[in-house]
Design a protein around this motif. Structure first.
Motif, short mmCIF file in Angstrom:
data_model
loop_
_atom_site.label_atom_id
_atom_site.label_comp_id
_atom_site.label_asym_id
_atom_site.label_seq_id
_atom_site.Cartn_x
_atom_site.Cartn_y
_atom_site.Cartn_z
N PHE A 99 0.21 -1.46 0.20
CA PHE A 99 -0.03 0.29 0.14
C PHE A 99 1.16 1.24 -0.48
CE2 PHE A 99 -3.08 -2.81 2.72
CZ PHE A 99 -3.19 -3.25 1.66
N ALA A 100 2.13 0.94 0.15
CA ALA A 100 3.02 1.92 0.51
C ALA A 100 3.51 3.29 -1.28
CB ALA A 100 4.72 1.83 0.55
N GLU A 101 3.61 2.09 -1.73
CA GLU A 101 3.11 2.55 -3.83
C GLU A 101 1.60 3.76 -4.15
OE1 GLU A 101 6.36 -0.01 -3.24
OE2 GLU A 101 4.59 -0.98 -3.49
N VAL A 102 0.51 3.66 -2.69
CA VAL A 102 -0.24 4.42 -2.98
C VAL A 102 -0.81 5.38 -2.55
CG1 VAL A 102 -3.29 4.32 -3.76
CG2 VAL A 102 -1.44 1.98 -4.36
N PRO A 103 -0.10 6.54 -2.42
CA PRO A 103 -0.13 7.44 -1.67
C PRO A 103 -0.95 8.08 -1.57
CG PRO A 103 1.17 8.18 -3.41
CD PRO A 103 1.11 6.58 -3.75
N TRP A 104 -2.25 8.14 -2.08
CA TRP A 104 -3.66 8.65 -1.86
C TRP A 104 -4.49 7.52 -1.55
CZ3 TRP A 104 -1.33 7.62 -6.81
CH2 TRP A 104 -1.79 6.33 -7.39
N LEU A 105 -4.11 6.13 -1.10
CA LEU A 105 -5.41 5.77 -1.08
C LEU A 105 -5.86 5.71 0.66
CD1 LEU A 105 -6.32 2.84 -1.38
CD2 LEU A 105 -4.60 2.03 0.14
N GLN A 106 -7.18 5.62 0.66
CA GLN A 106 -7.56 6.10 2.12
C GLN A 106 -8.61 5.22 2.19
OE1 GLN A 106 -9.33 9.73 1.50
NE2 GLN A 106 -7.90 10.76 2.35
N PRO A 107 -8.79 5.02 3.02
CA PRO A 107 -9.93 3.83 3.67
C PRO A 107 -11.30 4.11 3.69
CG PRO A 107 -9.94 5.41 6.12
CD PRO A 107 -8.87 5.41 4.84
N TYR A 108 -12.35 3.39 3.87
CA TYR A 108 -13.89 3.05 3.72
C TYR A 108 -14.60 2.83 4.51
CZ TYR A 108 -17.96 4.59 0.45
OH TYR A 108 -18.67 5.42 0.67
N PRO A 109 -15.51 3.36 5.63
CA PRO A 109 -16.01 3.01 6.21
C PRO A 109 -17.10 1.99 6.10
CG PRO A 109 -15.63 5.59 6.44
CD PRO A 109 -14.86 4.58 4.98
N ASP A 110 -16.56 1.39 6.84
CA ASP A 110 -17.91 -0.27 6.69
C ASP A 110 -19.56 0.36 6.90
OD1 ASP A 110 -15.85 -2.08 5.89
OD2 ASP A 110 -16.45 -3.63 7.72
N ARG A 111 -19.84 1.18 8.00
CA ARG A 111 -20.96 1.38 8.22
C ARG A 111 -20.98 1.99 7.33
NH1 ARG A 111 -20.25 7.31 9.26
NH2 ARG A 111 -22.12 7.29 10.74
N LEU A 113 -20.30 1.85 3.80
CA LEU A 113 -20.81 0.84 2.92
C LEU A 113 -22.13 0.25 3.28
CD1 LEU A 113 -16.52 -1.05 3.03
CD2 LEU A 113 -18.16 0.16 0.95
N ASP A 114 -22.80 -0.35 4.00
CA ASP A 114 -23.59 -1.41 4.63
C ASP A 114 -24.67 0.10 4.04
OD1 ASP A 114 -22.40 -2.83 5.98
OD2 ASP A 114 -22.71 -2.24 7.94
N LEU A 115 -24.52 0.96 3.81
CA LEU A 115 -26.04 1.84 3.18
C LEU A 115 -25.50 1.80 1.76
CD1 LEU A 115 -25.88 4.98 5.78
CD2 LEU A 115 -26.69 2.56 5.80
#
Length: 334
Positions: A99-111, A113-115
């Motif tokens: 993931f170090a190769e993708v500096p723009w990567l951000q997480p997505y909250p599951d809360r 995703l469920d919507l």
């Protein structure tokens, strides 16, 4: 689908200038469009911007709506807006070893995703959604040129036909099929292999490991942490290029987090992974303040990888920015 989405009168009103009807109709698709744009971009905030741009473009182009499917029309606009963003920011990586190769990567909250799932989604479709929102998949598809990335997502994730995909991207069925073959070949040849067991819900072992991780981290217990980490543990910290491989490489991290102050961790979930939101109380402060989010990946009975993100998205995760010294954290069910 709900009556709202299939009611020709509502769609007609929404696309003929009734701003309120348009907003109500478009809102139904906002979250799934956001997930689509997030898959395209790998960045939560960029996806939010592109969805907003999509709705503006759709409103401005409402006279051009041909009446062949409001959802597909929005997806076309959103996909093209995402392609514009990828090309403008030149976001493609030459390799995806970590993931170090993708500096723009951000997480997505599951809360959230469920919507996002359409209300008529089949159980099997939800399994595919889980597989294709995980960080490993998002990192791998950053290898692909923008058009190939869009085609792979539309065909293999959203299960659109080659004809639908060609129409959305203003290309030919032959062009779609050729690009899809190249995209799949790139992922097969260059992308790291994914663990098959990660497609399911977290196991009791994994939940226990998260609890042990939280406990050891809060106590700054180096030996307790080391016990639950694989010898080949990997830690990355997008957007920083730092990458730590193996337990011996973690010595500076252990020393650093002890010196920072006191820690308070809250379980959460991101990208269908178990995670922990970290609050730090610096020396001399009486408040725990949002600091980072650790996303954990497991292999067998230990932690195999930790991806650390900054505090940018605490609000999106439904997490407070601060916790008082005496406040007990609200523990989200992981």
């Amino acid at each position: 689908m709900s009556n709202l989405a299939t009611d020709d009168a509502v769609i007609a009103a929404a696309t003929s200038g009734d701003e309120r009807a348009f907003g109500t109709l478009a809102q139904r698709y906002r979250r799934e469009l956001h997930v689509h744009c997030y898959r395209m971009l790998g960045n939560f905030e960029d996806a939010e911007d592109v969805v907003q741009e999509t709705l503006v473009r759709a409103w401005q182009a409402r006279d051009g709506f041909a009446g062949t499917g409001f959802r597909a029309w929005l997806y076309k606009i959103a996909t093209n807006a995402s392609l514009d963003t990828i090309r403008r920011k030149q976001r493609q990586v030459p390799k995806a070893d970590s993931f170090a190769e993708v500096p723009w990567l951000q997480p997505y909250p599951d809360r959230l995703l469920d919507l996002a799932a359409p209300p008529d989604a089949e159980p099997d479709a939800m399994v595919v959604a889980r597989e294709t929102i995980q960080l490993a998949f998002l990192t791998a598809i950053q290898l692909l040129p923008a058009q190939q990335r869009a085609i792979l997502i539309l065909r293999d994730v959203l299960d659109w036909s080659a004809k639908q995909t060609a129409e959305l991207l203003d290309t030919t069925v032959a062009g779609v099929n050729s690009a899809l073959q190249r995209a799949r070949a790139t992922l097969r040849d260059k992308a790291p292999a994914r663990d098959e067991h990660e497609t399911g819900e977290p196991t009791e072992v994994e939940r226990t490991l998260l609890a042990r991780y939280i406990d050891a981290h809060q106590r700054s217990d180096e030996s307790g942490l080391t016990e639950i980490l694989r010898d080949d543990i990997r830690i990355t910290m997008p957007p920083h290029p730092f990458r730590y491989d193996g337990i011996p490489s973690l010595a500076p991290l252990f020393e650093n987090f002890r010196a920072h102050g006191d820690w308070l961790l809250v379980p959460t979930r991101a990208n269908r992974h178990l995670a922990a939101a970290n609050y730090l109380r610096a020396p001399g402060d009486d408040t725990f303040r949002a600091f980072k989010i650790d996303v954990l990946r497991f292999r067998e009975t230990k932690v195999a990888e930790i991806t650390t993100f900054d505090k940018t998205l605490f609000d999106a995760f439904g997490l407070p920015q601060t916790m008082a010294k005496t406040m007990e954290p609200t523990m989200e069910e992981p």
